[in-house]
Design a protein around this motif. Structure first.
Motif, PDB file in Angstrom:
ATOM      1  N   LEU A  18       0.858  -1.186   0.000  1.00  0.00           N
ATOM      2  CA  LEU A  18       0.000   0.000   0.000  1.00  0.00           C
ATOM      3  C   LEU A  18       0.889   1.229   0.000  1.00  0.00           C
ATOM      4  O   LEU A  18       1.087   1.877   1.003  1.00  0.00           O
ATOM      5  N   CYS A  22      -2.334   3.458  -3.041  1.00  0.00           N
ATOM      6  CA  CYS A  22      -2.341   2.009  -2.844  1.00  0.00           C
ATOM      7  C   CYS A  22      -3.161   1.297  -3.878  1.00  0.00           C
ATOM      8  O   CYS A  22      -2.812   0.234  -4.320  1.00  0.00           O
ATOM      9  N   CYS A  23      -4.252   1.896  -4.270  1.00  0.00           N
ATOM     10  CA  CYS A  23      -5.180   1.117  -5.076  1.00  0.00           C
ATOM     11  C   CYS A  23      -5.944   2.004  -6.041  1.00  0.00           C
ATOM     12  O   CYS A  23      -6.204   3.168  -5.779  1.00  0.00           O
ATOM     13  N   VAL A  30      -7.155   5.569  -4.448  1.00  0.00           N
ATOM     14  CA  VAL A  30      -7.282   5.586  -2.995  1.00  0.00           C
ATOM     15  C   VAL A  30      -5.888   5.564  -2.390  1.00  0.00           C
ATOM     16  O   VAL A  30      -5.078   4.687  -2.692  1.00  0.00           O
ATOM     17  N   SER A  35      -7.320   4.223   2.388  1.00  0.00           N
ATOM     18  CA  SER A  35      -7.550   2.784   2.439  1.00  0.00           C
ATOM     19  C   SER A  35      -7.762   2.322   3.877  1.00  0.00           C
ATOM     20  O   SER A  35      -8.682   1.546   4.166  1.00  0.00           O
ATOM     21  N   HIS A  36      -6.926   2.804   4.790  1.00  0.00           N
ATOM     22  CA  HIS A  36      -7.070   2.443   6.198  1.00  0.00           C
ATOM     23  C   HIS A  36      -8.402   2.939   6.749  1.00  0.00           C
ATOM     24  O   HIS A  36      -9.084   2.229   7.498  1.00  0.00           O
ATOM     25  N   THR A 100     -14.094  -0.409  -1.252  1.00  0.00           N
ATOM     26  CA  THR A 100     -13.484  -1.134  -0.138  1.00  0.00           C
ATOM     27  C   THR A 100     -13.373  -2.623  -0.454  1.00  0.00           C
ATOM     28  O   THR A 100     -12.333  -3.241  -0.211  1.00  0.00           O
ATOM     29  N   ILE A 103     -10.540  -3.079  -2.894  1.00  0.00           N
ATOM     30  CA  ILE A 103      -9.234  -2.987  -2.225  1.00  0.00           C
ATOM     31  C   ILE A 103      -8.951  -4.287  -1.482  1.00  0.00           C
ATOM     32  O   ILE A 103      -7.842  -4.825  -1.559  1.00  0.00           O
TER      33      ILE A 103
END
Length: 148
Positions: A18, A22-23, A30, A35-36, A100, A103
């Protein structure tokens, strides 16, 4: 045998899963922090902003800015608590849930690629060891007091 710090430095650098961005899911870029945040909201829908910020170890101002960005991108909704209107509760939108989930799929595929190089016993041992380490960090007086 390597020193513990060197082991963790190498692990952190190699994990690299990440990174800064990250994605990319459903044309949504994101960041690591986002992401977190999305992950924690998905695990604790309807949580208060302050509770999520504390869980992530973020100050409320930084967390609030990130939430505003996610709201503008239609990934997150914020609503006042029915019990105390000063408390803002956070939920994923349907798009936020899709992002989400995407991810999660991406991260899980990456982890599976890593773990396929191990025997089932080794994979279990690694996961048990990381769980044990997470618990020890949580109970340590020197760091890491978030509950995740």
């Amino acid at each position: 045998m390597q020193e513990p710090r060197e082991v963790f430095q190498t692990f952190t650098r190699r994990f690299g899963l990440l990174n800064k961005t990250c994605c990319s899911v459903l044309d949504q870029e994101v960041s690591l922090v986002q992401s977190h945040i999305l992950f924690e909201i998905s695990k604790r829908p309807g949580s208060a902003m302050q509770e999520l910020a504390d869980l992530l170890g973020m100050d409320i101002t930084t967390f609030s800015r990130q939430i505003q960005t996610l709201i503008k991108r239609e990934l997150v909704l914020k609503s006042p608590s029915s019990e105390d209107r000063r408390i803002q509760l956070i939920h994923l939108t349907p798009l936020g849930q899709q992002v989400t989930d995407g991810i999660d799929t991406e991260v899980n595929a990456h982890l599976e690629d890593i773990f396929k190089q191990m025997t089932p016993f080794e994979k279990t041992a690694v996961l048990q060891s990381i769980t044990l380490l997470n618990e020890a960090m949580l109970n340590s007086d020197s760091c890491c007091k978030t509950s995740s």
